[in-house]
Scaffold this motif. Sequence first.
Motif, PDB file in Angstrom:
ATOM      1  N   TRP A   1     -16.767  10.461   9.513  1.00 16.62           N
ATOM      2  CA  TRP A   1     -15.525  11.276   8.906  1.00 16.62           C
ATOM      3  C   TRP A   1     -15.064  11.837  10.153  1.00 16.62           C
ATOM      4  O   TRP A   1     -13.962  11.905  10.310  1.00 16.62           O
TER       5      TRP A   1
ATOM      6  N   PHE B   1     -10.238  16.053   9.427  1.00 18.14           N
ATOM      7  CA  PHE B   1     -11.492  15.412   9.756  1.00 18.14           C
ATOM      8  C   PHE B   1     -12.198  16.371  10.401  1.00 18.14           C
ATOM      9  O   PHE B   1     -12.972  16.170  11.445  1.00 18.14           O
TER      10      PHE B   1
ATOM     11  N   HIS C   1     -11.307  18.200  13.600  1.00 11.96           N
ATOM     12  CA  HIS C   1     -11.433  17.432  14.870  1.00 11.96           C
ATOM     13  C   HIS C   1     -10.441  17.654  15.957  1.00 11.96           C
ATOM     14  O   HIS C   1     -10.980  17.869  17.076  1.00 11.96           O
TER      15      HIS C   1
ATOM     16  N   ALA D   1     -13.392   9.669  12.678  1.00 16.11           N
ATOM     17  CA  ALA D   1     -12.462   8.803  12.611  1.00 16.11           C
ATOM     18  C   ALA D   1     -11.260   8.853  13.468  1.00 16.11           C
ATOM     19  O   ALA D   1     -10.669   7.667  13.610  1.00 16.11           O
TER      20      ALA D   1
ATOM     21  N   ALA E   1     -22.474   9.796   7.136  1.00 22.58           N
ATOM     22  CA  ALA E   1     -21.089   9.839   6.639  1.00 22.58           C
ATOM     23  C   ALA E   1     -20.235  11.006   7.247  1.00 22.58           C
ATOM     24  O   ALA E   1     -19.135  10.790   7.323  1.00 22.58           O
ATOM     25  N   GLY E   2     -20.858  12.061   7.432  1.00 21.31           N
ATOM     26  CA  GLY E   2     -20.198  12.998   7.922  1.00 21.31           C
ATOM     27  C   GLY E   2     -19.565  12.888   9.251  1.00 21.31           C
ATOM     28  O   GLY E   2     -18.674  13.165   9.741  1.00 21.31           O
TER      29      GLY E   2
END
Length: 96
Positions: free
Chosen positions: A27, A55, A58, A30, A23-24
């Motif tokens: 994320w 995010f 990112h 994304a 899930a991380g």
Amino acid sequence: MYFARGRRTGLVALLLMPVLMAAGALWALAPDIPRVLGFMNLYRRLDADPRCDVFLFHHSIDKVETDSPVYPVLFVFMLLCMLFVAWTELRKVEAD
């Protein structure tokens, strides 16, 4: 937490950790999804927007990231750590 509990963990943690890691990862990636789907204009806007740091940093990582073999090595190291914890816990449970 693992070391604080005397190097013991429960089944829930062993099952939940890979799910949380996935899930991380999703994320964090994304902002790259528009590029994969072919929406390059949206991707370029997201790439230039510092608010994408929500995010898992990112935007900041993209600005300094280079191609390096360190990232796959760290990924394999995390997987090996998870397997080691699972193997250690299984060995302790079987010994009881």
